[in-house]
Design a protein around this motif. Structure first.
Motif, PDB file in Angstrom:
ATOM      1  N   MET A   1      -1.136  11.733  -1.498  1.00  0.00           N
ATOM      2  CA  MET A   1       0.081  10.570  -1.468  1.00  0.00           C
ATOM      3  C   MET A   1       0.678  10.465  -0.056  1.00  0.00           C
ATOM      4  N   ALA A   2       0.540   9.000   0.485  1.00  0.00           N
ATOM      5  CA  ALA A   2       1.397   8.793   1.518  1.00  0.00           C
ATOM      6  C   ALA A   2       2.673   9.058   1.697  1.00  0.00           C
ATOM      7  N   LYS A   3       2.943   9.455   2.945  1.00  0.00           N
ATOM      8  CA  LYS A   3       4.229   9.768   3.442  1.00  0.00           C
ATOM      9  C   LYS A   3       5.027   8.812   4.019  1.00  0.00           C
ATOM     10  N   VAL A   4       6.094   8.206   3.639  1.00  0.00           N
ATOM     11  CA  VAL A   4       6.891   7.430   4.355  1.00  0.00           C
ATOM     12  C   VAL A   4       8.174   7.705   5.046  1.00  0.00           C
ATOM     13  N   PHE A   5       8.188   7.578   6.241  1.00  0.00           N
ATOM     14  CA  PHE A   5       9.305   7.719   7.114  1.00  0.00           C
ATOM     15  C   PHE A   5      10.143   6.514   7.237  1.00  0.00           C
ATOM     16  N   PHE A   6      11.790   6.853   7.250  1.00  0.00           N
ATOM     17  CA  PHE A   6      12.561   5.456   7.479  1.00  0.00           C
ATOM     18  C   PHE A   6      13.356   5.729   8.674  1.00  0.00           C
ATOM     19  N   THR A   7      13.408   4.881   9.417  1.00  0.00           N
ATOM     20  CA  THR A   7      14.317   4.651  10.602  1.00  0.00           C
ATOM     21  C   THR A   7      15.846   5.351  10.306  1.00  0.00           C
ATOM     22  N   SER A   8      16.141   6.152  11.127  1.00  0.00           N
ATOM     23  CA  SER A   8      17.395   6.807  10.727  1.00  0.00           C
ATOM     24  C   SER A   8      18.716   5.805  10.809  1.00  0.00           C
ATOM     25  N   ASN A   9      18.275   4.872  11.364  1.00  0.00           N
ATOM     26  CA  ASN A   9      19.305   3.793  11.273  1.00  0.00           C
ATOM     27  C   ASN A   9      19.795   3.075  10.039  1.00  0.00           C
ATOM     28  N   LEU A  10      18.794   3.122   9.343  1.00  0.00           N
ATOM     29  CA  LEU A  10      19.027   2.722   7.912  1.00  0.00           C
ATOM     30  C   LEU A  10      19.811   3.708   7.240  1.00  0.00           C
ATOM     31  N   ARG A  11      20.200   4.723   7.541  1.00  0.00           N
ATOM     32  CA  ARG A  11      20.714   5.886   6.778  1.00  0.00           C
ATOM     33  C   ARG A  11      22.437   5.539   6.890  1.00  0.00           C
ATOM     34  N   ARG A  12      22.873   4.509   7.786  1.00  0.00           N
ATOM     35  CA  ARG A  12      24.117   4.133   7.728  1.00  0.00           C
ATOM     36  C   ARG A  12      24.541   3.123   6.764  1.00  0.00           C
ATOM     37  N   HIS A  13      23.402   2.681   5.909  1.00  0.00           N
ATOM     38  CA  HIS A  13      23.752   1.413   5.289  1.00  0.00           C
ATOM     39  C   HIS A  13      23.294   2.102   3.721  1.00  0.00           C
ATOM     40  N   VAL A  14      22.335   3.058   3.672  1.00  0.00           N
ATOM     41  CA  VAL A  14      21.722   3.394   2.444  1.00  0.00           C
ATOM     42  C   VAL A  14      20.736   4.381   2.454  1.00  0.00           C
ATOM     43  N   ASP A  15      20.875   5.152   1.481  1.00  0.00           N
ATOM     44  CA  ASP A  15      20.123   6.664   1.551  1.00  0.00           C
ATOM     45  C   ASP A  15      18.580   6.381   1.666  1.00  0.00           C
ATOM     46  N   CYS A  16      17.732   7.065   2.416  1.00  0.00           N
ATOM     47  CA  CYS A  16      16.560   6.570   2.636  1.00  0.00           C
ATOM     48  C   CYS A  16      15.787   8.160   2.974  1.00  0.00           C
ATOM     49  N   ALA A  17      15.506   8.908   2.341  1.00  0.00           N
ATOM     50  CA  ALA A  17      15.203  10.216   2.751  1.00  0.00           C
ATOM     51  C   ALA A  17      13.498   9.855   2.900  1.00  0.00           C
ATOM     52  N   THR A  18      12.865  10.635   3.542  1.00  0.00           N
ATOM     53  CA  THR A  18      11.547  10.741   3.498  1.00  0.00           C
ATOM     54  C   THR A  18      10.722  10.685   2.229  1.00  0.00           C
ATOM     55  N   ALA A  19       9.747  10.087   1.775  1.00  0.00           N
ATOM     56  CA  ALA A  19       9.194  10.109   0.356  1.00  0.00           C
ATOM     57  C   ALA A  19       7.821  10.078   0.773  1.00  0.00           C
ATOM     58  N   GLU A  20       7.241  10.341  -0.835  1.00  0.00           N
ATOM     59  CA  GLU A  20       5.889  10.085  -0.801  1.00  0.00           C
ATOM     60  C   GLU A  20       5.306   9.523  -2.007  1.00  0.00           C
ATOM     61  N   ALA A  21       4.351   8.624  -1.942  1.00  0.00           N
ATOM     62  CA  ALA A  21       4.063   7.692  -3.069  1.00  0.00           C
ATOM     63  C   ALA A  21       2.624   7.574  -2.933  1.00  0.00           C
ATOM     64  N   GLU A  22       2.008   7.218  -4.101  1.00  0.00           N
ATOM     65  CA  GLU A  22       0.669   6.740  -4.220  1.00  0.00           C
ATOM     66  C   GLU A  22       0.581   5.308  -4.177  1.00  0.00           C
TER      67      GLU A  22
END
Lengths: 89, 366
Positions: A1-22
């Protein structure tokens, strides 16, 4: 599964933990994540599913090429970074 | 409840309240974020804030009475039909994506929970559930005349003024930069053009007075005399006394150019404007900031300047940067250089609240 990292600046607005998906493309991977995190999806993509003008996605260090349909291929081992471009501040 | 002012700025939403020492900034929300417009709904006490994040797009937040801010749904355009050659008046493709919430108004008193939103690139949206969901008004969006609309100050067309008629909530008028004035009498099922009489200063006949490409910067309706309207147009000031069916130009000094206009809620002959040098410069005439007020329906204007900077003032007051309270006595005004003033005597004199705010986009009384 690909791993997806989100910019920490997004966390101020919305939850966005690192995630894995196919998925075979970056669009498919992101669609699986955004299917359960719709609000996060609308921070990254516009209502037409295109990468927002001032957002950037890197796939294994390379810049995404298809910003509108996100058809760039990804591998199971791929690392995808969802980041802000330096424009748009 | 005492009234207060909501100030939408490039770096946050500020609430300004009257304290023992005068008007003060009482609170700041969304600090660092680009708040472009706010709305207070007197029907249920809710407050709304529209944000335009540089990277993350347009968002809408609501704060219920006594509650906290929460993000709600944003007006979204549907998928653009495959193969549709949707062009604006300049011939440029129209992007079916919300670029800005440029107008936000409540529905009528008999329509609890209903909101209207005007956007760039020109779509009008309606919510029946306090912003939890939005519908694009397809009758206006799908109208062939929409393809005549032009970008004005921005590159793309947009709806910045929405007037819900106090006589019938089914009658709604919107003003478009640049697309004239559109009216529905059936709650958004059908629309007619109502910018007849407006004209540009320059351009060939048939173009200069084409209602479909007029640039009303702001339109307001008198609450007590709802057949009376005012428009601050790109090329001057217009008034209408016949439900916007026809418009007549009036002249103000030191200038008839500006963005915002407010009208007294009971006296349709009394209105306020903030003049500037037309049109490329867009700064106060002679570096002196004034507000112009007419009390006789535009026959004469008085330049109000007491308390406003009269030397080297380069403040621009955007179209939503001037607001009148429901009593018709208090005005608030915010500028591009971060100045904020309040007047409690219809503009005769002004008190400076702050000169260090971020760029002000909009002020509203709550």
């Amino acid at each position: 599964m690909a791993k997806v990292f989100f910019t920490s600046n997004l966390r101020r607005h919305v939850d966005c933990a690192t995630a894995e998906a196919e998925g075979a493309t970056v669009g498919e991977v992101l669609a699986r994540i955004f299917a359960t995190q719709e609000r996060l999806g609308f921070y990254v993509l516009d209502e037409q599913g295109r990468l927002r003008k001032h957002m950037m996605v890197l796939i294994d260090g390379g810049r995404v090429k298809d910003r509108d349909k996100l058809t760039d291929p990804v591998a199971a081992s791929s690392e995808i970074y969802v980041m802000q471009a330096l424009s748009g501040g | 409840m005492a009234q207060y002012v909501m100030v939408s700025t490039r770096k946050g939403l500020f609430e300004v309240k009257k304290r023992s020492k005068g008007w003060e900034i009482a609170s700041a929300d969304f600090l660092g974020d680009n708040v472009t417009l706010s709305l207070h709904d007197p029907r249920d006490g809710a407050t709304y804030a529209a944000l335009n994040h540089g990277h993350f797009g347009i968002k809408l937040h609501r704060r219920d009475r006594g509650g906290k801010w929460q993000e709600i749904a944003c007006p979204k355009y549907p998928a653009k039909p495959e193969g549709l050659n949707d062009l604006d008046g300049w011939g440029k493709p129209v992007d079916w994506s919300t670029q800005l919430i440029w107008a936000l108004e409540t529905g009528g008193r008999d329509e609890p929970g209903m909101l209207w939103a005007g956007t760039m690139p020109g779509g009008l949206f309606r919510s029946r559930d306090r912003g939890d969901s939005w519908d694009l008004i397809r009758s206006l969006w799908d109208m062939p005349d929409r393809n005549k609309w032009l970008g004005g100050g921005a590159d793309i067309p947009g709806i910045h003024s929405i007037c819900v008629d106090p006589r019938s909530s089914k009658t709604v008028r919107v003003a478009v930069s640049c697309g004239g004035v559109w009216t529905t009498h059936d709650g958004g099922k059908s629309w007619e053009q109502n910018a007849h009489g407006m004209h540009f200063d320059q351009g060939p006949e048939g173009v200069a007075d084409n209602p479909h490409t007029q640039d009303p910067h702001m339109m307001v309706q008198c609450a007590a005399k709802p057949d009376r309207f005012w428009v601050q147009h790109h090329c001057g000031i217009y008034r209408s006394a016949d439900n916007a069916r026809s418009w007549q130009e009036v002249k103000a000094s030191p200038s008839s150019f500006g963005f915002g206009v407010v009208v007294h809620p009971k006296d349709p002959d009394t209105a306020w404007f903030v003049p500037g040098i037309k049109d490329e410069k867009r700064i106060p005439v002679a570096g002196a900031l004034v507000v112009t007020r007419t009390r006789d329906g535009g026959k004469s204007f008085k330049a109000l300047k007491k308390g406003l900077p009269q030397q080297h003032a380069y403040d621009v007051v955007f179209r939503h940067g001037l607001a009148l309270d429901r009593t018709g006595k208090r005005l608030a005004m915010g500028s591009t250089t971060g100045n904020l003033w309040v007047s409690e005597n219809q503009g005769d004199s002004w008190s400076k609240v702050s000169s260090t705010l971020p760029q002000v986009y909009a002020v509203r009384w709550a």
